[in-house]
Design a protein around this motif. Sequence first.
Motif, PDB file in Angstrom:
ATOM      1  N   ALA A   1       0.877  -1.173   0.000  1.00 39.65           N
ATOM      2  CA  ALA A   1       0.000   0.000   0.000  1.00 39.65           C
ATOM      3  C   ALA A   1       0.913   1.221   0.000  1.00 39.65           C
ATOM      4  O   ALA A   1       1.861   1.296   0.776  1.00 39.65           O
ATOM      5  N   ALA A   2       0.653   2.162  -0.877  1.00 38.64           N
ATOM      6  CA  ALA A   2       1.549   3.310  -1.013  1.00 38.64           C
ATOM      7  C   ALA A   2       0.792   4.631  -0.889  1.00 38.64           C
ATOM      8  O   ALA A   2      -0.358   4.744  -1.288  1.00 38.64           O
ATOM      9  N   SER A   3       1.475   5.607  -0.321  1.00 36.93           N
ATOM     10  CA  SER A   3       1.020   6.988  -0.309  1.00 36.93           C
ATOM     11  C   SER A   3       2.198   7.832  -0.794  1.00 36.93           C
ATOM     12  O   SER A   3       3.247   7.289  -1.121  1.00 36.93           O
ATOM     13  N   THR A   4       2.043   9.124  -0.812  1.00 36.65           N
ATOM     14  CA  THR A   4       3.152   9.967  -1.276  1.00 36.65           C
ATOM     15  C   THR A   4       4.321   9.972  -0.297  1.00 36.65           C
ATOM     16  O   THR A   4       5.454  10.201  -0.697  1.00 36.65           O
ATOM     17  N   MET A   5       4.051   9.683   0.966  1.00 39.45           N
ATOM     18  CA  MET A   5       5.096   9.769   1.986  1.00 39.45           C
ATOM     19  C   MET A   5       5.694   8.427   2.392  1.00 39.45           C
ATOM     20  O   MET A   5       6.812   8.371   2.876  1.00 39.45           O
ATOM     21  N   ARG A   6       4.935   7.335   2.228  1.00 31.43           N
ATOM     22  CA  ARG A   6       5.442   6.046   2.713  1.00 31.43           C
ATOM     23  C   ARG A   6       4.837   4.890   1.925  1.00 31.43           C
ATOM     24  O   ARG A   6       3.838   5.022   1.241  1.00 31.43           O
ATOM     25  N   VAL A   7       5.485   3.731   2.088  1.00 31.84           N
ATOM     26  CA  VAL A   7       5.025   2.477   1.484  1.00 31.84           C
ATOM     27  C   VAL A   7       4.947   1.448   2.604  1.00 31.84           C
ATOM     28  O   VAL A   7       5.881   1.310   3.390  1.00 31.84           O
ATOM     29  N   ALA A   8       3.833   0.751   2.659  1.00 32.60           N
ATOM     30  CA  ALA A   8       3.665  -0.299   3.662  1.00 32.60           C
ATOM     31  C   ALA A   8       3.643  -1.650   2.958  1.00 32.60           C
ATOM     32  O   ALA A   8       3.128  -1.777   1.849  1.00 32.60           O
ATOM     33  N   VAL A   9       4.220  -2.656   3.607  1.00 31.32           N
ATOM     34  CA  VAL A   9       4.301  -4.009   3.056  1.00 31.32           C
ATOM     35  C   VAL A   9       3.808  -4.975   4.127  1.00 31.32           C
ATOM     36  O   VAL A   9       4.146  -4.838   5.302  1.00 31.32           O
ATOM     37  N   ARG A  10       2.993  -5.967   3.701  1.00 32.34           N
ATOM     38  CA  ARG A  10       2.524  -6.986   4.640  1.00 32.34           C
ATOM     39  C   ARG A  10       2.429  -8.334   3.946  1.00 32.34           C
ATOM     40  O   ARG A  10       2.397  -8.421   2.722  1.00 32.34           O
ATOM     41  N   ASP A  11       2.374  -9.377   4.728  1.00 30.45           N
ATOM     42  CA  ASP A  11       2.251 -10.744   4.237  1.00 30.45           C
ATOM     43  C   ASP A  11       0.783 -11.013   3.922  1.00 30.45           C
ATOM     44  O   ASP A  11      -0.080 -10.873   4.793  1.00 30.45           O
ATOM     45  N   SER A  12       0.488 -11.431   2.703  1.00 34.60           N
ATOM     46  CA  SER A  12      -0.906 -11.654   2.310  1.00 34.60           C
ATOM     47  C   SER A  12      -1.543 -12.823   3.050  1.00 34.60           C
ATOM     48  O   SER A  12      -2.767 -12.887   3.155  1.00 34.60           O
ATOM     49  N   LYS A  13      -0.740 -13.737   3.570  1.00 37.11           N
ATOM     50  CA  LYS A  13      -1.278 -14.875   4.327  1.00 37.11           C
ATOM     51  C   LYS A  13      -1.702 -14.471   5.731  1.00 37.11           C
ATOM     52  O   LYS A  13      -2.496 -15.142   6.359  1.00 37.11           O
ATOM     53  N   ALA A  14      -1.142 -13.381   6.238  1.00 34.78           N
ATOM     54  CA  ALA A  14      -1.423 -12.933   7.605  1.00 34.78           C
ATOM     55  C   ALA A  14      -1.538 -11.409   7.629  1.00 34.78           C
ATOM     56  O   ALA A  14      -0.720 -10.716   8.242  1.00 34.78           O
ATOM     57  N   PRO A  15      -2.544 -10.852   6.962  1.00 39.09           N
ATOM     58  CA  PRO A  15      -2.625  -9.396   6.814  1.00 39.09           C
ATOM     59  C   PRO A  15      -2.843  -8.615   8.107  1.00 39.09           C
ATOM     60  O   PRO A  15      -2.539  -7.422   8.147  1.00 39.09           O
ATOM     61  N   VAL A  16      -3.333  -9.244   9.162  1.00 40.93           N
ATOM     62  CA  VAL A  16      -3.537  -8.512  10.411  1.00 40.93           C
ATOM     63  C   VAL A  16      -2.301  -8.520  11.296  1.00 40.93           C
ATOM     64  O   VAL A  16      -2.273  -7.869  12.334  1.00 40.93           O
TER      65      VAL A  16
END
Length: 61
Positions: free
Chosen positions: A22-37
């Motif tokens: 997930a991206a915004s102008t200030m940062r990018v977030a990365v997560r594991d699709s198997k355990a999104p929470v």
Amino acid sequence: MDTWRKSSYSGPGDGNECVEVAASTMRVAVRDSKAPVRATLTFPSEAFASFLDALKERSRR
């Protein structure tokens, strides 16, 4: 920054296991699709762009 995207290569034939971004102008977030929470890694946009550039350069070798 709530719009998570998963690689098109992460379909049923690929085990449906991938990272989501997930991206915004200030940062990018990365997560594991198997355990999104679970844990999410967040990077400044410029640092993530540099990381991707380094991966692309390495794959050309």
